[in-house]
Scaffold this active site. Structure first.
Site, short mmCIF file in Angstrom:
data_model
loop_
_atom_site.label_atom_id
_atom_site.label_comp_id
_atom_site.label_asym_id
_atom_site.label_seq_id
_atom_site.Cartn_x
_atom_site.Cartn_y
_atom_site.Cartn_z
N TYR A 11 0.82 -1.22 0.00
CA TYR A 11 0.00 0.00 0.00
C TYR A 11 0.85 1.27 0.00
CZ TYR A 11 -3.34 3.39 2.03
OH TYR A 11 -4.11 4.49 2.31
N ASN A 32 8.07 -9.74 -1.60
CA ASN A 32 7.84 -11.20 -1.57
C ASN A 32 6.42 -11.55 -2.06
OD1 ASN A 32 6.19 -10.63 0.58
ND2 ASN A 32 7.41 -11.70 2.11
N ALA A 88 9.28 -3.10 3.34
CA ALA A 88 8.88 -4.51 3.50
C ALA A 88 8.82 -4.91 4.97
CB ALA A 88 9.88 -5.40 2.76
N TYR A 161 5.05 -6.21 17.06
CA TYR A 161 5.16 -5.42 15.83
C TYR A 161 5.89 -4.10 16.12
CZ TYR A 161 3.87 -2.06 12.25
OH TYR A 161 3.92 -1.06 11.31
N PHE A 228 -14.98 -0.79 17.55
CA PHE A 228 -14.30 -1.43 18.68
C PHE A 228 -14.26 -0.51 19.90
CE2 PHE A 228 -11.85 -3.72 15.13
CZ PHE A 228 -12.76 -4.77 15.10
N ARG A 309 -10.71 -3.35 21.17
CA ARG A 309 -9.66 -4.19 20.61
C ARG A 309 -8.43 -4.05 21.52
NH1 ARG A 309 -8.03 -2.91 14.44
NH2 ARG A 309 -6.94 -1.22 15.48
N ASP A 312 -5.51 -0.94 21.91
CA ASP A 312 -5.87 0.31 21.24
C ASP A 312 -5.85 1.46 22.24
OD1 ASP A 312 -6.25 -0.22 18.57
OD2 ASP A 312 -8.40 -0.61 18.74
N1 UDP Z 1 -11.60 0.25 14.24
C1 UDP Z 1 -12.93 -0.08 14.41
N2 UDP Z 1 -13.47 -1.03 13.59
C2 UDP Z 1 -12.75 -1.65 12.62
C3 UDP Z 1 -11.39 -1.31 12.45
C4 UDP Z 1 -10.84 -0.35 13.28
O1 UDP Z 1 -13.61 0.47 15.28
O2 UDP Z 1 -13.30 -2.53 11.93
C5 UDP Z 1 -11.00 1.30 15.09
C6 UDP Z 1 -9.78 0.83 15.88
O3 UDP Z 1 -10.17 0.29 17.13
C7 UDP Z 1 -8.98 2.12 16.03
C8 UDP Z 1 -9.32 2.91 14.77
O4 UDP Z 1 -10.52 2.32 14.25
O5 UDP Z 1 -9.43 2.86 17.12
C9 UDP Z 1 -8.24 2.83 13.70
O6 UDP Z 1 -7.90 1.47 13.53
P1 UDP Z 1 -6.97 0.96 12.35
O7 UDP Z 1 -6.90 -0.54 12.46
O8 UDP Z 1 -7.45 1.54 11.06
O9 UDP Z 1 -5.56 1.61 12.66
P2 UDP Z 1 -4.60 1.56 13.96
O10 UDP Z 1 -4.87 2.83 14.70
O11 UDP Z 1 -4.95 0.34 14.74
O12 UDP Z 1 -3.24 1.51 13.38
#
Ligand code: UDP
Length: 352
Positions: A11, A32, A88, A161, A228, A309, A312
């Protein structure tokens, strides 16, 4: 300049390849193709593609010398690479928790191999090593102590990560001081959007990011969106993030390299990596992203509140003042509506 772009079929990498070409450079991609898309590199970006693993020393050696078969018959044949942009990496936070070995092997171990090959080449040619631009992340900071976050914020990543990316940052600090290996480290906040032409964009499988998931729910590719958590200490209870247009991220890489080259021309010793956050400095909540997407697309969606999640933080917002001041970097597409409009144009084209 001839530039090796690792992960250039992904991306952010594919947008950087576009920015490099537009700035008059000659990129070659190493990928890859586990998550990257060969057809984007070959048919859309139209640059040479080496398909292989980052940890493959002979292949890296051939690429850096311009002797890889993918360079045969091109302008780059038999000419040494002059800089590396290193995207990568594996980037699924949850997977990094359940399978950390994969993340340390690929993101850390294979990067060390890349750096060693670059050093060996420099030694053989009796020159300073060529510069490298490294994709790091705000995930190296861990839970924010203050908002907006500046580059000197403490770094306590809370998953493998983020840890693997921080370890590479440490390698680059030590390699700059010991071997004068010049580097630029960019800590990305939330990459989003797509090239305005809509011929390259975000296409992950599995997709975990908020914006493509919102668009999936709006286009009917998914039945609904999960939010989330709506009990965070933010005005509407949902998490706040700093969304930065992927083409703006890409531009910063060109500016980062140009800064290194300017310093080299002045024969300045680059004994430390140049480190920059890349974000817009404005946070939007999950709810605000959904509302803005409705406005941009004219579509609705079903959304259910799900549990938080793991890992977060409530809020992540960058201070990118350093990149503005030192690189002259100014995002061209800072507003969320434009970011979503470009993401939607790509999404419709890709999934029509
Ligand atoms: N998020 C959500 N639903 C989803 C994917 C992400 O509510 O299906 C929320 C996630 O909890 C975070 C924000 O959106 O608060 C951004 O998440 P993303 O995975 O895009 O990026 P991150 O901040 O984790 O790198």
């Amino acid at each position: 300049m001839r530039i090796l772009v690792t992960g250039g079929a992904g991306y952010i990498g594919s947008h950087a390849v576009r920015a490099l070409t537009q700035a008059g450079h000659e990129p070659v991609v190493l990928d890859n193709l586990v998550y990257g898309h060969a057809e984007i590199v070959e048919q859309v970006l139209k640059v040479p593609l080496a398909s292989g693993q980052l940890g493959d020393r002979p292949m890296l050696d051939a690429l850096l010398r311009g002797q890889h078969p993918c360079l045969q018959g091109t302008n780059m044949e038999a000419k040494p690479i002059e800089a590396v942009i290193h995207f990568a990496a594996y980037a699924y936070v949850g997977e990094s928790v359940s399978d950390p070995a994969k993340y340390y092997r690929n993101n850390l171990g294979d990067t060390l191999t890349l750096l060693e090959v670059m050093l060996a080449m420099a030694k053989e040619q009796e020159k300073f090593p060529i510069p490298i631009v490294f994709s790091s992340t705000c995930a190296t900071y861990g839970p924010p102590k203050q908002i907006p976050m500046t580059e000197d914020h403490e770094q306590n990543p809370i998953n493998p990560y983020g840890q693997s990316k921080l370890m590479v940052e440490k390698l680059l600090i030590d390699f700059a001081s010991a071997y004068q290996l010049p580097s630029v480290i960019f800590r990305y906040f939330n990459a989003a959007g797509a090239d305005p032409s809509a011929d390259i964009g975000e296409d992950h499988d599995p997709e975990t990011h908020l914006i493509p998931r919102v668009l999936d729910a709006m286009s009917g590719r998914e039945p609904y969106l999960q939010i989330f958590g709506d009990d965070y200490p933010t005005p509407d209870g949902t998490c706040i993030r700093d969304y930065i247009h992927v083409s703006d991220l890409a531009d910063a890489h060109v500016l980062g390299l140009e800064r290194i080259w300017r310093l080299q021309e002045k024969e300045e010793i680059i004994s430390k990596p140049l480190i920059y956050n890349l974000g817009n400095g404005t946070g939007y909540s999950v709810q605000q992203v959904i509302e803005t997407a409705k406005k941009v697309t004219g579509r609705g969606l079903l959304a259910h509140v799900a549990k938080r999640r793991d890992g977060d933080p409530a809020q992540l917002v960058a201070s990118s003042i350093k990149a503005h001041q030192e690189l002259g970097w100014r995002p061209r597409y800072p507003d969320l509506e434009t970011i979503l409009a470009h993401a939607w144009a790509w999404h419709q084209k890709r999934h029509s």
